[in-house]
Design a protein around this motif. Structure first.
Motif, PDB file in Angstrom:
ATOM      1  N   THR A   1       0.820  -1.215   0.000  1.00 15.23           N
ATOM      2  CA  THR A   1       0.000   0.000   0.000  1.00 15.23           C
ATOM      3  C   THR A   1       0.852   1.263   0.000  1.00 15.23           C
ATOM      4  OG1 THR A   1      -1.724  -1.196   1.222  1.00 15.23           O
ATOM      5  CG2 THR A   1      -1.858   1.207   1.165  1.00 15.23           C
ATOM      6  N   LEU A   2       1.757   1.372   0.972  1.00 18.34           N
ATOM      7  CA  LEU A   2       2.557   2.592   1.062  1.00 18.34           C
ATOM      8  C   LEU A   2       3.478   2.802  -0.143  1.00 18.34           C
ATOM      9  CD1 LEU A   2       3.408   2.781   4.864  1.00 18.34           C
ATOM     10  CD2 LEU A   2       1.649   4.019   3.575  1.00 18.34           C
ATOM     11  N   PRO A   3       4.157   1.769  -0.668  1.00 20.49           N
ATOM     12  CA  PRO A   3       4.945   1.990  -1.886  1.00 20.49           C
ATOM     13  C   PRO A   3       4.107   2.457  -3.070  1.00 20.49           C
ATOM     14  CG  PRO A   3       5.654  -0.024  -0.809  1.00 20.49           C
ATOM     15  CD  PRO A   3       4.435   0.440  -0.081  1.00 20.49           C
ATOM     16  N   ALA A   4       2.857   1.994  -3.158  1.00 19.06           N
ATOM     17  CA  ALA A   4       1.981   2.445  -4.244  1.00 19.06           C
ATOM     18  C   ALA A   4       1.611   3.919  -4.083  1.00 19.06           C
ATOM     19  CB  ALA A   4       0.722   1.581  -4.282  1.00 19.06           C
ATOM     20  N   LEU A   5       1.515   4.376  -2.836  1.00 19.73           N
ATOM     21  CA  LEU A   5       1.173   5.784  -2.573  1.00 19.73           C
ATOM     22  C   LEU A   5       2.390   6.704  -2.612  1.00 19.73           C
ATOM     23  CD1 LEU A   5      -1.341   5.447   0.414  1.00 19.73           C
ATOM     24  CD2 LEU A   5      -1.885   5.914  -1.979  1.00 19.73           C
ATOM     25  N   LYS A   6       3.567   6.146  -2.543  1.00 18.80           N
ATOM     26  CA  LYS A   6       4.785   6.941  -2.399  1.00 18.80           C
ATOM     27  C   LYS A   6       4.955   8.016  -3.475  1.00 18.80           C
ATOM     28  CE  LYS A   6       9.779   6.387  -1.765  1.00 18.80           C
ATOM     29  NZ  LYS A   6      10.902   5.393  -1.753  1.00 18.80           N
ATOM     30  N   PRO A   7       4.794   7.701  -4.777  1.00 14.93           N
ATOM     31  CA  PRO A   7       4.994   8.757  -5.795  1.00 14.93           C
ATOM     32  C   PRO A   7       4.048   9.939  -5.629  1.00 14.93           C
ATOM     33  CG  PRO A   7       4.988   6.573  -6.806  1.00 14.93           C
ATOM     34  CD  PRO A   7       4.534   6.388  -5.394  1.00 14.93           C
TER      35      PRO A   7
ATOM     36  N   ALA B   1      14.286  15.602  -4.128  1.00 16.05           N
ATOM     37  CA  ALA B   1      13.562  14.371  -4.465  1.00 16.05           C
ATOM     38  C   ALA B   1      14.252  13.644  -5.620  1.00 16.05           C
ATOM     39  CB  ALA B   1      12.116  14.701  -4.828  1.00 16.05           C
ATOM     40  N   LYS B   2      14.713  14.392  -6.616  1.00 13.38           N
ATOM     41  CA  LYS B   2      15.405  13.781  -7.745  1.00 13.38           C
ATOM     42  C   LYS B   2      16.705  13.111  -7.310  1.00 13.38           C
ATOM     43  CE  LYS B   2      12.967  15.123 -11.454  1.00 13.38           C
ATOM     44  NZ  LYS B   2      12.492  14.241 -12.537  1.00 13.38           N
ATOM     45  N   LYS B   3      17.438  13.790  -6.414  1.00 16.53           N
ATOM     46  CA  LYS B   3      18.706  13.207  -5.949  1.00 16.53           C
ATOM     47  C   LYS B   3      18.490  11.936  -5.148  1.00 16.53           C
ATOM     48  CE  LYS B   3      21.527  17.416  -5.916  1.00 16.53           C
ATOM     49  NZ  LYS B   3      22.354  18.350  -5.094  1.00 16.53           N
ATOM     50  N   MET B   4      17.323  11.831  -4.508  1.00 18.50           N
ATOM     51  CA  MET B   4      17.011  10.641  -3.731  1.00 18.50           C
ATOM     52  C   MET B   4      16.398   9.546  -4.604  1.00 18.50           C
ATOM     53  SD  MET B   4      15.448  12.534  -0.353  1.00 18.50           S
ATOM     54  CE  MET B   4      15.083  11.016   0.504  1.00 18.50           C
ATOM     55  N   GLY B   5      16.372   9.767  -5.910  1.00 18.56           N
ATOM     56  CA  GLY B   5      15.879   8.748  -6.836  1.00 18.56           C
ATOM     57  C   GLY B   5      14.378   8.710  -6.983  1.00 18.56           C
ATOM     58  N   GLU B   6      13.685   9.763  -6.564  1.00 20.88           N
ATOM     59  CA  GLU B   6      12.228   9.795  -6.654  1.00 20.88           C
ATOM     60  C   GLU B   6      11.780  10.650  -7.831  1.00 20.88           C
ATOM     61  OE1 GLU B   6      10.583   7.872  -4.811  1.00 20.88           O
ATOM     62  OE2 GLU B   6      12.096   7.363  -3.310  1.00 20.88           O
ATOM     63  N   GLU B   7      10.531  10.461  -8.224  1.00 18.79           N
ATOM     64  CA  GLU B   7       9.941  11.286  -9.271  1.00 18.79           C
ATOM     65  C   GLU B   7       9.562  12.648  -8.695  1.00 18.79           C
ATOM     66  OE1 GLU B   7       9.531  10.835 -12.468  1.00 18.79           O
ATOM     67  OE2 GLU B   7      10.453   8.833 -12.488  1.00 18.79           O
ATOM     68  N   GLY B   8       9.929  13.692  -9.400  1.00 22.50           N
ATOM     69  CA  GLY B   8       9.582  15.034  -8.956  1.00 22.50           C
ATOM     70  C   GLY B   8       8.392  15.588  -9.714  1.00 22.50           C
ATOM     71  N   VAL B   9       8.152  16.875  -9.519  1.00 25.86           N
ATOM     72  CA  VAL B   9       7.055  17.530 -10.215  1.00 25.86           C
ATOM     73  C   VAL B   9       7.399  17.734 -11.695  1.00 25.86           C
ATOM     74  CG1 VAL B   9       5.667  19.641 -10.308  1.00 25.86           C
ATOM     75  CG2 VAL B   9       6.302  18.665  -8.105  1.00 25.86           C
TER      76      VAL B   9
ATOM     77  N   ILE C   1       2.507  10.865  -2.910  1.00 27.55           N
ATOM     78  CA  ILE C   1       2.816  11.561  -1.657  1.00 27.55           C
ATOM     79  C   ILE C   1       3.961  12.551  -1.876  1.00 27.55           C
ATOM     80  CG2 ILE C   1       3.765  11.274   0.666  1.00 27.55           C
ATOM     81  CD1 ILE C   1       2.234   8.651   0.871  1.00 27.55           C
ATOM     82  N   ILE C   2       4.998  12.123  -2.602  1.00 24.81           N
ATOM     83  CA  ILE C   2       6.156  12.985  -2.837  1.00 24.81           C
ATOM     84  C   ILE C   2       5.766  14.202  -3.680  1.00 24.81           C
ATOM     85  CG2 ILE C   2       8.396  13.108  -3.985  1.00 24.81           C
ATOM     86  CD1 ILE C   2       8.857  10.213  -3.123  1.00 24.81           C
ATOM     87  N   ILE C   3       4.984  13.983  -4.724  1.00 26.60           N
ATOM     88  CA  ILE C   3       4.571  15.096  -5.579  1.00 26.60           C
ATOM     89  C   ILE C   3       3.733  16.107  -4.798  1.00 26.60           C
ATOM     90  CG2 ILE C   3       3.130  15.717  -7.554  1.00 26.60           C
ATOM     91  CD1 ILE C   3       4.049  13.131  -8.885  1.00 26.60           C
ATOM     92  N   LEU C   4       2.772  15.609  -4.027  1.00 27.28           N
ATOM     93  CA  LEU C   4       1.931  16.512  -3.250  1.00 27.28           C
ATOM     94  C   LEU C   4       2.717  17.228  -2.157  1.00 27.28           C
ATOM     95  CD1 LEU C   4      -1.374  14.445  -2.885  1.00 27.28           C
ATOM     96  CD2 LEU C   4      -0.900  16.353  -4.419  1.00 27.28           C
ATOM     97  N   PHE C   5       3.715  16.540  -1.592  1.00 27.29           N
ATOM     98  CA  PHE C   5       4.552  17.181  -0.577  1.00 27.29           C
ATOM     99  C   PHE C   5       5.356  18.328  -1.177  1.00 27.29           C
ATOM    100  CE2 PHE C   5       8.498  17.598   1.865  1.00 27.29           C
ATOM    101  CZ  PHE C   5       7.993  17.776   3.142  1.00 27.29           C
ATOM    102  N   ILE C   6       5.899  18.111  -2.374  1.00 25.16           N
ATOM    103  CA  ILE C   6       6.655  19.173  -3.046  1.00 25.16           C
ATOM    104  C   ILE C   6       5.768  20.383  -3.300  1.00 25.16           C
ATOM    105  CG2 ILE C   6       7.876  19.794  -5.164  1.00 25.16           C
ATOM    106  CD1 ILE C   6       8.834  16.883  -5.325  1.00 25.16           C
ATOM    107  N   LEU C   7       4.556  20.127  -3.786  1.00 29.34           N
ATOM    108  CA  LEU C   7       3.630  21.228  -4.053  1.00 29.34           C
ATOM    109  C   LEU C   7       3.207  21.920  -2.760  1.00 29.34           C
ATOM    110  CD1 LEU C   7       1.378  19.580  -6.792  1.00 29.34           C
ATOM    111  CD2 LEU C   7       3.241  21.222  -7.116  1.00 29.34           C
ATOM    112  N   ARG C   8       3.026  21.136  -1.695  1.00 27.03           N
ATOM    113  CA  ARG C   8       2.635  21.719  -0.408  1.00 27.03           C
ATOM    114  C   ARG C   8       3.731  22.629   0.135  1.00 27.03           C
ATOM    115  NH1 ARG C   8      -1.991  22.470   2.295  1.00 27.03           N
ATOM    116  NH2 ARG C   8      -2.658  20.372   1.714  1.00 27.03           N
TER     117      ARG C   8
END
Length: 317
Positions: free
Chosen positions: A227-233, A308-316, A235-242
């Motif tokens: 569940t949480l890995p599916a929500l992770k992308p 987020a990009k440096k940590m290997g995640e998808e950004g905005v 969550i990260i995008i919304l956190f950046i916008l927040r």
């Protein structure tokens, strides 16, 4: 044999150009659907950006937008040198931190919690109930709060006095303003903000849960590894916008909750702009304040996105 003069125009084009033209025609319905959103942002977001020029002028309504005197960074110097600047900055960042670390996770927790309910009719009923507060205006929410907790006439304080307890100064004590602000935000907006997480949870492949059950995974393991890995992308995008809204704390809500006794913790940039710009007519100065807020928000979005990009995640972007 004579050539047919009514040859289709598409046959006269090279294959790549013909394919591009056909693709464009197929996309016309999509372009029409995009048009209202494009017009909205063009009219209400991009064209008004011309007003940023006022931050560098001493605006005079009689001289007009372009003829007013150019003063450069004078308004910014006044803002940074103001005795209220540090207090406004601290109050704004404190409320934003409360929202970011306590309010932001609440919709995620609610979505995951409701997702674990197996009775579909019960889950949908709860979802509907938690959506409803979003459609209430802040005027109603704050009015109900005053009716319940006002010092003299509030229902809660009347009951406390009848039972022999001292009055509860919820609305007048500065130390209670931020917890009350957070509670009202969570109560009103958590259900609505959880909608996007409900959608993300609905897109998870059910066979993943079935396979995990076969492997002997508990509900906690399913939550942690599926569940949480599916929500992770999302969550990260919304956190950046927040993070980009750190300097925006909700004008209407805070203005309605302000009173002379809690102003030391309740006065933020949004209410300061209203007081100085609308009530006192200092349009150029408050435009500079708004531009300062926007630049800080943009810088925070860029910084958070890069992290987020440096940590290997998808950004905005």
């Amino acid at each position: 044999m004579a050539l047919n003069r009514t040859t289709d125009v598409h046959t006269t084009l090279s294959p790549p150009r013909r394919a591009g033209l056909l693709s464009w025609k197929k996309g016309i319905p999509l372009y029409i659907m995009i048009l209202p959103g494009f017009l909205f942002f063009a009219i209400f977001k991009y064209i008004p950006m011309l007003g940023v020029v006022l931050a560098f002028k001493d605006y005079d309504p009689f001289l007009g937008f372009w003829q007013s005197k150019w003063v450069g960074f004078e308004h910014f110097e006044r803002l940074f040198g103001s005795a209220d600047f540090l207090q406004l900055m601290w109050n704004t960042l404190a409320l934003s931190a409360v929202n970011l670390f306590f309010f932001f996770p609440a919709p995620i927790f609610l979505a995951v919690l409701l997702n674990e309910i197996r009775l579909a009719w019960f889950r949908k009923g709860l979802q509907t109930i938690v959506y409803i507060p979003h459609f209430l205006s802040w005027v109603i929410v704050v009015s109900v709060t005053f009716i319940l907790f006002s010092t003299q006439e509030g229902g809660v304080n009347k009951l406390l006095v009848e039972w022999g307890y001292p009055r509860f100064e919820l609305l007048t004590m500065p130390s209670y303003f931020r917890p009350l602000y957070l509670f009202q935000n969570i109560w009103k907006e958590t259900g609505w903000n959880a909608v996007i997480f409900f959608a993300a949870l609905a897109s998870i492949d059910p066979t993943l849960y079935e396979a995990s059950v076969v492997d002997g995974a508990s509900r906690w393991r399913q939550l942690w590894h599926i569940t949480l890995p599916a929500l992770k992308p999302i969550i990260i995008i919304l956190f950046i916008l927040r993070v980009g809204y750190v300097m925006n704390t909700g004008f209407e809500h805070i203005l309605l909750m302000q009173n002379p006794l809690n102003l030391q913790v309740a006065d933020v940039f949004d209410t300061y702009v209203y007081r100085e710009g609308i009530l006192q007519g200092q349009f150029s100065f408050t435009t500079a304040v708004g531009l300062f807020k926007s630049v800080i928000g943009l810088a925070l979005i860029i910084l958070t996105n890069r992290l987020a990009k440096k940590m290997g995640e998808e950004g905005v972007y």
